[in-house]
Design an enzyme around this catalytic site. Structure first.
Site, mmCIF file in Angstrom:
data_model
loop_
_atom_site.group_PDB
_atom_site.id
_atom_site.type_symbol
_atom_site.label_atom_id
_atom_site.label_comp_id
_atom_site.label_asym_id
_atom_site.label_seq_id
_atom_site.Cartn_x
_atom_site.Cartn_y
_atom_site.Cartn_z
ATOM 1 C CE LYS A 202 -4.129 0.131 1.848
ATOM 2 N NZ LYS A 202 -5.036 0.291 2.674
ATOM 3 C CD GLU A 208 8.295 -6.981 7.061
ATOM 4 O OE1 GLU A 208 7.837 -7.352 8.209
ATOM 5 O OE2 GLU A 208 7.925 -5.935 6.518
ATOM 6 N N GLY A 263 -5.777 -4.309 4.149
ATOM 7 C CA GLY A 263 -4.973 -5.570 3.348
ATOM 8 C C GLY A 263 -5.764 -6.913 3.360
ATOM 9 N NE ARG A 264 -7.741 -7.409 9.456
ATOM 10 C CZ ARG A 264 -7.525 -5.957 9.833
ATOM 11 N NH1 ARG A 264 -5.930 -5.728 9.275
ATOM 12 N NH2 ARG A 264 -8.033 -5.308 10.651
ATOM 13 C CD GLU A 349 -3.198 -7.394 10.602
ATOM 14 O OE1 GLU A 349 -2.246 -7.845 10.806
ATOM 15 O OE2 GLU A 349 -3.681 -7.196 9.426
ATOM 16 C CG HIS A 380 -2.654 -39.465 10.595
ATOM 17 N ND1 HIS A 380 -2.438 -40.748 10.977
ATOM 18 C CD2 HIS A 380 -3.563 -39.339 9.821
ATOM 19 C CE1 HIS A 380 -3.461 -41.622 10.106
ATOM 20 N NE2 HIS A 380 -3.915 -40.517 9.452
ATOM 21 C CE LYS A 502 4.350 -3.341 9.256
ATOM 22 N NZ LYS A 502 3.396 -2.716 8.271
#
Length: 541
Positions: A202, A208, A263-264, A349, A380, A502
């Site tokens: 954005k 990152e 974002g999500r 979030e 399992h 951050k």
């Protein structure tokens, strides 16, 4: 506040009345007349069906949960969101991810959304047809989506889920971690002449993402791409086009993000460009239509039959009345492998907050820990704890009634496992039943063969994994988040908890590479960690 509402108090009283009752008794033939419990507690909408019958609920439970939803203003918050009102007050923004898939021309920002989607489709068609080429004239065969959080989890989840609909001519890869191993492993299998990167950020300043983007650019140059030709191998998705152009991406290859989409919640936007490239514009439209189907159901269905409302309120029942700290998502589909990871961000979030909308600290639990793994793998691994551990974990099973692959003999076994797990978790195994299984010669085994049962599960049924059904499934959970946030009186659309790490991360990064460490700048533990790392970073490789 929710814990001062009449329905909240009534639910607490109701819980005390039914807490010791058992699901297996409710399902016993003598207690389950027609219409059966399964029929009474199965609801449909948006192309999905959900069986809530194996939950520790009665008709009275649902009545009180719906009453709580009304008292908490779920309908008001829902309608405000769809209308484009400011529902993210800490950032002064609307939350209009639903507008991205709306078919109504009167929906907010409809013209802008339509134009941006047309631009995406034109680009995707160019790439898919081979008309877009790299610096040597070769067609693009690999697309690398570089983003993090919502710029990665949603597109990666959908692209993996709908791989059976993808073009075989282009492979899609996803890189998010600042750990160079993530990007390095992807690049080992790619040819720079045939690779295009989509940088999704954005702000176009995300640590990152931009670290990976710069390394990607270096890899292309080292692979022979002239700097003047790099624009053929990059496009950007951002709300900050100035920074995108500074990076070296052509202005016409910048796709827009809007501040009214978090974002999500953004895979429906240009953030989903990698999805559109993989499955094509027509299937991407189907994905949007499926989400719109669920949007209309959420807006129009009575709360008593409203899937997001019922799913969200039953989650409230376990989190705030039973005291469950986590819940499990178990999709019985390898295609939905990344769905639990996507939902972790979406739910935690969004609703992992301790400040109410008015700024006062909550005095009740909010988001449960969300986790999961596809079946049958989880059986399992951690299902032992679900069956016999002392902790009760509510489960969402997701079952596809038809498979997306042609291999015979697999799908019936997959479904059998899914349905058997929910039955076993509900029934359990009594001491008497365990004694028969152990036999007369092994009485010492009996305690180990007892299953308490009475473990709550919800089963979400999907006819087939299509783009449309996946869109509806994702929107179901998006709206569940809003329902729960409305009850908890919190803001599900900001994420201030992401920011502090951050900010401090930039400070620590500077100290790691500085010529000399500044003593006393950090606490003793962080200072010691930095000192050890500085030695390792300076050591010859």
């Amino acid at each position: 506040m929710p814990n001062s509402l009449p329905a909240w108090s009534s639910l607490q009283t109701h819980y005390e009345q039914i807490r010791n009752q058992r699901l297996r008794d409710w399902f016993a033939p003598e207690n389950d007349p027609a219409p059966t419990r399964a029929e009474r507690f199965t609801f449909a909408g948006g192309g999905l069906a959900i069986d809530f019958s194996k939950n520790r609920i009665t008709a009275e439970t649902l009545k009180l949960l719906v009453q709580l939803a009304r008292e908490a203003g779920v309908e008001k918050r829902r309608d405000a969101m769809f209308a484009g009102e400011i529902v993210n007050p800490t950032e002064g923004r609307a939350a209009l991810h639903t507008a991205l898939r709306a078919t109504d021309p009167q929906a907010p920002f409809h013209a802008e959304i339509k134009a941006e989607r047309a631009k995406m489709a034109a680009f995707a068609d160019q790439l898919r047809s081979g008309a877009w080429t790299g610096y040597t004239g070769k067609r693009i065969r690999h697309v690398v989506n570089i983003g993090i959080g919502g710029s990665d989890l949603g597109p990666k989840m959908v692209a993996h889920a709908l791989q059976h609909l993808s073009t075989p001519d282009i492979s899609t890869h996803f890189v998010s971690n600042v750990d160079g191993a993530d990007l390095y492993r992807v690049l080992q299998h790619l040819d720079p002449e045939e690779t295009l990167a989509i940088i999704v950020s954005k702000t176009f300043t995300t640590l990152e993402t931009m670290t990976n983007a710069r390394s990607m650019r270096d890899w292309l140059v080292q692979g022979g791409c002239p700097e003047g030709e790099l624009a053929k191998h990059f496009v950007g998705v951002s709300a900050n086009p100035t920074e995108v152009v500074k990076f070296g991406i052509a202005k016409e290859n910048v796709f827009e993000m809007w501040d009214w989409v978090g974002g999500r919640y953004s895979l429906w936007s240009s953030v989903g460009l990698s999805i559109m490239i993989a499955i094509g514009p027509q299937q991407f439209d189907e994905l949007l239509l499926g989400a719109n189907d669920m949007d209309r159901h959420f807006r129009e269905a009575p709360l008593e039959h409203n899937l997001p409302v019922l799913l969200g309120m039953i989650g409230i029942w376990y989190r705030n009345v039973f005291g469950s700290q986590s819940y499990l998502v178990a999709p019985y589909s390898e295609a939905l492998h990344f769905l639990p990871s996507y939902l972790q961000q979406l739910e935690m979030e969004s609703n992992g907050k301790s400040a109410r909308l008015d700024g006062v600290t909550v005095d009740y639990p909010t988001a449960a820990v969300t986790w999961g793994e596809p079946g049958t793998n989880g059986q399992h691994a951690f299902f032992q704890m679900l069956h016999q551990g002392p902790t009760i974990v509510p489960i969402d099973f997701i079952a596809l009634l038809t498979s997306e692959h042609p291999l015979p003999g697999h799908h019936s076994k997959l479904l059998a496992n899914c349905f058997a797990q929910s039955e076993a978790l509900m029934l359990g195994r009594t001491v008497e039943e365990a004694t028969k299984v152990a036999g007369p010669d092994k009485p010492e085994l009996v305690p180990h063969l007892v299953f308490p049962g009475n473990r709550p599960t919800t089963t979400i049924l999907v006819e087939a994994l299509t783009a449309r059904s996946l869109g509806a499934l994702i929107a179901l959970y998006e709206h569940k988040v809003l329902v729960q946030a409305s009850v908890w009186n919190i803001n599900p659309f900001d994420q201030w908890g992401v920011e502090l790490g951050k900010i401090l991360g930039k400070v620590v990064d500077a100290d790691l590479v500085a010529p000399a460490a500044e003593v006393g700048k950090h606490d003793s533990s962080t200072s010691a960690l930095i000192a050890r790392a500085r030695v390792a970073l300076k050591s010859p490789k």
